[in-house]
Design a protein around this motif. Structure first.
Motif, PDB file in Angstrom:
ATOM      1  N   SER A  38       0.831  -1.154   0.148  1.00 29.36           N
ATOM      2  CA  SER A  38       0.027   0.065  -0.026  1.00 29.36           C
ATOM      3  C   SER A  38       1.073   1.219   0.054  1.00 29.36           C
ATOM      4  O   SER A  38       0.461   2.134  -0.593  1.00 29.36           O
ATOM      5  N   GLN A  39       1.871   1.406   0.661  1.00 39.73           N
ATOM      6  CA  GLN A  39       2.804   2.209   0.810  1.00 39.73           C
ATOM      7  C   GLN A  39       3.585   2.482  -0.500  1.00 39.73           C
ATOM      8  O   GLN A  39       3.664   3.820  -0.796  1.00 39.73           O
ATOM      9  N   ILE A  40       3.827   1.573  -1.201  1.00 36.39           N
ATOM     10  CA  ILE A  40       4.745   1.777  -2.287  1.00 36.39           C
ATOM     11  C   ILE A  40       3.570   2.154  -3.459  1.00 36.39           C
ATOM     12  O   ILE A  40       4.082   3.383  -4.134  1.00 36.39           O
ATOM     13  N   PHE A  41       2.320   1.753  -3.407  1.00 38.41           N
ATOM     14  CA  PHE A  41       1.570   2.284  -4.498  1.00 38.41           C
ATOM     15  C   PHE A  41       1.198   3.864  -4.318  1.00 38.41           C
ATOM     16  O   PHE A  41       1.136   4.577  -5.173  1.00 38.41           O
ATOM     17  N   GLU A  42       1.195   4.115  -2.873  1.00 39.70           N
ATOM     18  CA  GLU A  42       0.663   5.361  -2.839  1.00 39.70           C
ATOM     19  C   GLU A  42       1.873   6.254  -3.264  1.00 39.70           C
ATOM     20  O   GLU A  42       1.799   7.636  -3.634  1.00 39.70           O
ATOM     21  N   LYS A  43       3.094   6.052  -3.103  1.00 45.07           N
ATOM     22  CA  LYS A  43       4.320   6.609  -3.521  1.00 45.07           C
ATOM     23  C   LYS A  43       4.309   6.834  -4.885  1.00 45.07           C
ATOM     24  O   LYS A  43       4.581   7.785  -5.674  1.00 45.07           O
ATOM     25  N   VAL A  44       3.733   5.636  -5.640  1.00 43.68           N
ATOM     26  CA  VAL A  44       3.615   5.768  -7.048  1.00 43.68           C
ATOM     27  C   VAL A  44       2.666   6.910  -7.605  1.00 43.68           C
ATOM     28  O   VAL A  44       3.051   7.687  -8.481  1.00 43.68           O
ATOM     29  N   GLY A 146      -3.635   7.457 -16.844  1.00 42.49           N
ATOM     30  CA  GLY A 146      -4.579   7.349 -15.800  1.00 42.49           C
ATOM     31  C   GLY A 146      -4.109   7.871 -14.564  1.00 42.49           C
ATOM     32  O   GLY A 146      -4.403   8.530 -13.874  1.00 42.49           O
ATOM     33  N   MET A 147      -2.905   7.158 -14.257  1.00 42.49           N
ATOM     34  CA  MET A 147      -2.322   7.628 -13.043  1.00 42.49           C
ATOM     35  C   MET A 147      -1.792   9.075 -13.135  1.00 42.49           C
ATOM     36  O   MET A 147      -1.711   9.833 -12.001  1.00 42.49           O
ATOM     37  N   GLY A 155     -12.365   1.224 -12.867  1.00 41.46           N
ATOM     38  CA  GLY A 155     -11.165   0.504 -13.616  1.00 41.46           C
ATOM     39  C   GLY A 155     -10.077   1.046 -13.618  1.00 41.46           C
ATOM     40  O   GLY A 155      -9.079   0.387 -14.126  1.00 41.46           O
ATOM     41  N   GLN A 156      -9.865   2.152 -13.345  1.00 40.74           N
ATOM     42  CA  GLN A 156      -8.598   2.872 -13.292  1.00 40.74           C
ATOM     43  C   GLN A 156      -7.582   2.094 -12.597  1.00 40.74           C
ATOM     44  O   GLN A 156      -8.027   1.674 -11.520  1.00 40.74           O
ATOM     45  N   PRO A 157      -6.268   1.956 -12.911  1.00 41.53           N
ATOM     46  CA  PRO A 157      -5.392   1.302 -12.319  1.00 41.53           C
ATOM     47  C   PRO A 157      -5.112   1.774 -10.582  1.00 41.53           C
ATOM     48  O   PRO A 157      -4.959   0.717  -9.875  1.00 41.53           O
ATOM     49  N   ALA A 158      -5.512   3.044 -10.382  1.00 40.07           N
ATOM     50  CA  ALA A 158      -5.489   3.581  -9.036  1.00 40.07           C
ATOM     51  C   ALA A 158      -6.556   2.700  -8.123  1.00 40.07           C
ATOM     52  O   ALA A 158      -6.420   2.928  -7.050  1.00 40.07           O
ATOM     53  N   THR A 160      -7.362  -0.051  -8.062  1.00 35.94           N
ATOM     54  CA  THR A 160      -6.737  -1.668  -7.774  1.00 35.94           C
ATOM     55  C   THR A 160      -6.867  -1.728  -6.188  1.00 35.94           C
ATOM     56  O   THR A 160      -6.217  -1.007  -5.274  1.00 35.94           O
ATOM     57  N   ILE A 161      -7.421  -2.820  -5.747  1.00 35.78           N
ATOM     58  CA  ILE A 161      -7.512  -3.188  -4.226  1.00 35.78           C
ATOM     59  C   ILE A 161      -6.773  -4.504  -3.914  1.00 35.78           C
ATOM     60  O   ILE A 161      -6.355  -5.346  -4.663  1.00 35.78           O
ATOM     61  N   ASN A 162      -6.911  -4.505  -2.431  1.00 36.75           N
ATOM     62  CA  ASN A 162      -6.356  -5.918  -2.013  1.00 36.75           C
ATOM     63  C   ASN A 162      -4.855  -6.138  -2.603  1.00 36.75           C
ATOM     64  O   ASN A 162      -4.486  -7.249  -2.891  1.00 36.75           O
ATOM     65  N   LEU A 163      -4.154  -5.146  -2.652  1.00 42.81           N
ATOM     66  CA  LEU A 163      -2.616  -5.311  -3.011  1.00 42.81           C
ATOM     67  C   LEU A 163      -1.710  -6.106  -2.048  1.00 42.81           C
ATOM     68  O   LEU A 163      -1.815  -5.947  -1.032  1.00 42.81           O
ATOM     69  N   ASP A 164      -0.916  -6.785  -2.660  1.00 42.06           N
ATOM     70  CA  ASP A 164       0.102  -7.631  -2.167  1.00 42.06           C
ATOM     71  C   ASP A 164       1.461  -7.522  -2.870  1.00 42.06           C
ATOM     72  O   ASP A 164       1.329  -7.035  -3.850  1.00 42.06           O
ATOM     73  N   ARG A 165       2.276  -7.498  -2.019  1.00 40.61           N
ATOM     74  CA  ARG A 165       3.743  -7.412  -2.425  1.00 40.61           C
ATOM     75  C   ARG A 165       4.216  -8.745  -2.817  1.00 40.61           C
ATOM     76  O   ARG A 165       4.512  -9.627  -1.723  1.00 40.61           O
ATOM     77  N   LEU A 166       4.809  -9.062  -4.014  1.00 43.03           N
ATOM     78  CA  LEU A 166       5.436 -10.372  -4.300  1.00 43.03           C
ATOM     79  C   LEU A 166       6.898  -9.975  -4.198  1.00 43.03           C
ATOM     80  O   LEU A 166       7.469  -9.131  -3.890  1.00 43.03           O
TER      81      LEU A 166
END
Length: 266
Positions: A38-44, A146-147, A155-158, A160-166
């Motif tokens: 979640s923190q990575i995606f927010e930084k993006v 879109g970002m 449907g915009q990438p932003a 996206t829910i239930n994010l996991d880090r692989l």
């Protein structure tokens, strides 16, 4: 009842429409760490919002039931609302007779436009144009735009829910965070995000047979048999030659391809 190939393609278009090399030296350098997804995606999101401009080249490989379609594209974006996205083919079924080559969506400051096989049409807004591009290209093509513009619409990438880090991964030798999540409609989104620049270097969308069957039922109002022998749909979008914060003029957003209109649409 089993859907035809054309019906499956309509489902993919409906799903996509209803839901979008190294960075330049100007990109911010952020130390890598053991950050949660979640923190990575927010930084993006914050990073794209901070850029004055963005451009790239890329390629999408779309696979449906064993058939692969490749689309090459270029992207150019600048604030407050200048953009030009061009791609080299329309993601029609392989049997399509539509041979018009380059397509695009753009705004050079005098309105929002999309040109596909139906010709050039002015759009009510940028976000509506982006949604039509997503449907007509069988792949996002507007994931990064879109970002960048924080485009609104399901449907915009932003969204996206239930994010996991692989496990961390590489794209073109660029060290990347690898995140995966889903949209409310069931598609799975995967992001490869540069550790140094917090930009998206690869984006993947997967649509399972179950999701496509449900979408087909919602689209047609009919009950469809499970598509057990259908392998779903996926697209992988790669971004190269990324340049940020370059100064552009309005002329840089004028389409590079011939414009055309059709008085009678098929």
């Amino acid at each position: 009842m089993r859907p035809s190939k054309s019906e499956l393609i309509l489902v993919i278009a409906a799903l996509l429409c209803g839901r979008a090399a190294a960075a330049s030296d100007a990109a911010p350098v952020v130390p890598a760490g053991n950050l949660p997804a979640s923190q990575i995606f927010e930084k993006v999101r914050e990073n794209y919002a901070s850029l004055s401009s963005y451009s790239d080249q890329g390629k999408i490989s779309t696979t449906m039931d064993g058939v692969v379609i490749t689309t090459e594209f270029t992207t150019r974006l600048a604030r407050p609302n200048l953009y030009r996205i061009e791609w080299d083919r329309y993601a029609n079924p392989p049997s399509s007779t539509d041979n018009t080559a380059i397509r695009g969506t753009w705004s050079s400051g005098a309105g929002d436009y999309v040109q596909t096989g139906l010709g050039m049409l002015r759009q009510p807004s940028r976000d509506i144009g982006f949604a039509k591009v997503a449907a007509s290209s069988s792949a996002g093509l507007v994931a990064v735009p879109g970002m960048f513009f924080d485009a609104q619409g399901s449907g915009q990438p932003a969204e996206t829910i239930n994010l996991d880090r692989l496990a961390d991964d590489k794209v073109n030798n660029i060290e990347c965070y690898h995140l995966v999540g889903e949209l409310a409609s069931g598609e799975t989104n995967s992001f490869w995000i540069g550790k140094r620049d917090f930009l998206i270097h690869q984006f993947r969308t997967d649509v399972s047979p179950k999701v496509m069957t449900a979408a087909l039922g919602g689209l047609t109002g009919q009950v469809w048999e499970p598509m057990n022998d259908f392998h779903g749909f996926s697209s992988i979008e790669m971004f190269t030659n990324i340049v940020v914060n370059k100064q552009f003029s309005r002329a840089d957003f004028v389409p590079s391809f011939p414009l055309f209109t059709r008085s009678v649409y098929p």
